[in-house]
Design an enzyme around this catalytic site. Structure first.
Site, PDB file in Angstrom:
ATOM      1  N   GLU A  38     -10.067 -11.027  -6.613  1.00 40.57           N
ATOM      2  CA  GLU A  38      -9.091  -9.931  -6.536  1.00 40.57           C
ATOM      3  C   GLU A  38      -7.966 -10.122  -7.559  1.00 40.57           C
ATOM      4  O   GLU A  38      -7.538  -9.156  -8.198  1.00 40.57           O
ATOM      5  CB  GLU A  38      -8.506  -9.851  -5.120  1.00 40.57           C
ATOM      6  CG  GLU A  38      -9.527  -9.392  -4.080  1.00 40.57           C
ATOM      7  CD  GLU A  38      -8.980  -9.430  -2.658  1.00 40.57           C
ATOM      8  OE1 GLU A  38      -9.745  -9.096  -1.742  1.00 40.57           O
ATOM      9  OE2 GLU A  38      -7.807  -9.792  -2.470  1.00 40.57           O
ATOM     10  N   ASN A  81      -1.824   0.524   6.883  1.00 42.22           N
ATOM     11  CA  ASN A  81      -1.362  -0.722   7.504  1.00 42.22           C
ATOM     12  C   ASN A  81      -0.455  -1.542   6.579  1.00 42.22           C
ATOM     13  O   ASN A  81      -0.386  -2.753   6.668  1.00 42.22           O
ATOM     14  CB  ASN A  81      -2.553  -1.540   8.014  1.00 42.22           C
ATOM     15  CG  ASN A  81      -3.464  -2.006   6.900  1.00 42.22           C
ATOM     16  OD1 ASN A  81      -3.328  -1.576   5.756  1.00 42.22           O
ATOM     17  ND2 ASN A  81      -4.407  -2.867   7.218  1.00 42.22           N
ATOM     18  N   TYR A 139     -12.480  -2.761  -3.336  1.00 38.29           N
ATOM     19  CA  TYR A 139     -13.012  -2.586  -1.978  1.00 38.29           C
ATOM     20  C   TYR A 139     -14.542  -2.535  -1.945  1.00 38.29           C
ATOM     21  O   TYR A 139     -15.120  -1.988  -0.993  1.00 38.29           O
ATOM     22  CB  TYR A 139     -12.410  -1.324  -1.347  1.00 38.29           C
ATOM     23  CG  TYR A 139     -10.992  -1.523  -0.843  1.00 38.29           C
ATOM     24  CD1 TYR A 139     -10.663  -2.604  -0.012  1.00 38.29           C
ATOM     25  CD2 TYR A 139      -9.975  -0.626  -1.170  1.00 38.29           C
ATOM     26  CE1 TYR A 139      -9.372  -2.792   0.466  1.00 38.29           C
ATOM     27  CE2 TYR A 139      -8.674  -0.811  -0.699  1.00 38.29           C
ATOM     28  CZ  TYR A 139      -8.390  -1.893   0.122  1.00 38.29           C
ATOM     29  OH  TYR A 139      -7.114  -2.078   0.607  1.00 38.29           O
ATOM     30  N   LYS A 149       0.816  -1.216   0.000  1.00 42.62           N
ATOM     31  CA  LYS A 149       0.000   0.000   0.000  1.00 42.62           C
ATOM     32  C   LYS A 149       0.858   1.278   0.000  1.00 42.62           C
ATOM     33  O   LYS A 149       2.067   1.229   0.276  1.00 42.62           O
ATOM     34  CB  LYS A 149      -0.905  -0.016   1.228  1.00 42.62           C
ATOM     35  CG  LYS A 149      -2.011  -1.072   1.173  1.00 42.62           C
ATOM     36  CD  LYS A 149      -2.875  -0.967   2.419  1.00 42.62           C
ATOM     37  CE  LYS A 149      -4.067  -1.878   2.351  1.00 42.62           C
ATOM     38  NZ  LYS A 149      -4.892  -1.757   3.579  1.00 42.62           N
ATOM     39  N   HIS A 179      -2.282  -5.185   1.860  1.00 39.14           N
ATOM     40  CA  HIS A 179      -3.570  -5.882   1.781  1.00 39.14           C
ATOM     41  C   HIS A 179      -3.256  -7.322   1.403  1.00 39.14           C
ATOM     42  O   HIS A 179      -2.369  -7.568   0.580  1.00 39.14           O
ATOM     43  CB  HIS A 179      -4.464  -5.263   0.701  1.00 39.14           C
ATOM     44  CG  HIS A 179      -5.625  -6.144   0.341  1.00 39.14           C
ATOM     45  ND1 HIS A 179      -6.782  -6.140   1.065  1.00 39.14           N
ATOM     46  CD2 HIS A 179      -5.764  -7.080  -0.619  1.00 39.14           C
ATOM     47  CE1 HIS A 179      -7.612  -7.042   0.543  1.00 39.14           C
ATOM     48  NE2 HIS A 179      -7.010  -7.618  -0.483  1.00 39.14           N
TER      49      HIS A 179
HETATM   50  P1  CMP Z   1      -7.367  -4.245   3.796  1.00 43.64           P
HETATM   51  O1  CMP Z   1      -6.914  -5.626   4.092  1.00 43.64           O
HETATM   52  O2  CMP Z   1      -6.759  -3.539   2.639  1.00 43.64           O
HETATM   53  O3  CMP Z   1      -8.961  -4.286   3.588  1.00 43.64           O
HETATM   54  C1  CMP Z   1      -9.775  -3.181   3.882  1.00 43.64           C
HETATM   55  C2  CMP Z   1      -9.042  -2.076   4.542  1.00 43.64           C
HETATM   56  O4  CMP Z   1      -9.852  -1.142   5.191  1.00 43.64           O
HETATM   57  C3  CMP Z   1      -8.191  -2.649   5.648  1.00 43.64           C
HETATM   58  O5  CMP Z   1      -7.117  -3.355   5.084  1.00 43.64           O
HETATM   59  C4  CMP Z   1      -7.834  -1.425   6.435  1.00 43.64           C
HETATM   60  O6  CMP Z   1      -6.724  -0.731   5.887  1.00 43.64           O
HETATM   61  C5  CMP Z   1      -9.080  -0.575   6.234  1.00 43.64           C
HETATM   62  N1  CMP Z   1      -9.899  -0.558   7.426  1.00 43.64           N
HETATM   63  C6  CMP Z   1     -10.521  -1.577   8.020  1.00 43.64           C
HETATM   64  N2  CMP Z   1     -11.197  -1.160   9.101  1.00 43.64           N
HETATM   65  C7  CMP Z   1     -10.978   0.172   9.183  1.00 43.64           C
HETATM   66  C8  CMP Z   1     -11.380   1.180  10.088  1.00 43.64           C
HETATM   67  N3  CMP Z   1     -12.161   0.896  11.145  1.00 43.64           N
HETATM   68  N4  CMP Z   1     -10.976   2.439   9.855  1.00 43.64           N
HETATM   69  C9  CMP Z   1     -10.186   2.735   8.797  1.00 43.64           C
HETATM   70  N5  CMP Z   1      -9.769   1.812   7.894  1.00 43.64           N
HETATM   71  C10 CMP Z   1     -10.147   0.544   8.096  1.00 43.64           C
END
Ligand code: CMP
Length: 139
Positions: free
Chosen positions: A126, A112, A49, A9, A115
């Site tokens: 995906e 984070n 998403y 990311k 993904h």
């Molecule tokens: P990812 O695995 O990319 O899938 C969905 C993403 O949404 C997740 O990682 C997080 O980066 C993001 N995400 C999930 N929950 C929250 C939240 N409560 N607030 C902000 N971002 C979120």
């Protein structure tokens, strides 16, 4: 054999962490079958998403994932979905186990670092969003 989509990311791209994260996966006997760098557009981000549409963080998530180029990869291995999720750690870096990618590099729940597909069915969808069949190598 399972396959999973992994995205490096924007927050990880900006800090030059792509090679480190891909290396950690390769060290777990996960085979890299496909890799590309791309700048996701809004349409691709919304499709990737779609499951989160309507959630409070959805718009910010789409803005964020389209903010810089990213790296998309396909990894294959026995139990790849769970194995990769173990290497990554919990979605929220604050809850991720020590030594995982998100504990080491994640900044917050949005930024984070990576993904990874959460199920075989989602992995299949995906992977198709990001790669054509001839971009995935079998070796
Ligand atoms: P990812 O695995 O990319 O899938 C969905 C993403 O949404 C997740 O990682 C997080 O980066 C993001 N995400 C999930 N929950 C929250 C939240 N409560 N607030 C902000 N971002 C979120």
């Amino acid at each position: 054999m399972e396959r999973s989509l992994v995205l490096i990311k924007p927050d990880a791209m900006e800090r030059g962490l792509g090679g480190n994260i891909i290396g950690r996966l390769q060290q777990q006997s996960l085979k890299l079958l496909a890799l590309k760098m791309l700048h996701m557009d809004r349409d691709l981000a919304e499709r990737h998403y779609a499951i989160h549409k309507g959630k409070p963080f959805y718009n910010d998530l789409v803005e964020y994932i389209t903010s810089t180029p990213i790296i998309a990869c396909v990894f294959e291995g026995e139990g790849a979905i769970d194995k990769i999720r173990q290497v990554m750690g919990a979605t929220d870096p604050a809850r991720a186990e020590a030594g995982t990618v998100r504990a080491d590099f994640g900044l917050d729940i949005q930024r984070n670092a990576t993904h990874a597909s959460d199920s075989l069915e989602n992995a299949r969808k995906e992977i198709e969003l990001f790669f054509t069949a001839d971009e995935i190598f079998e070796y």
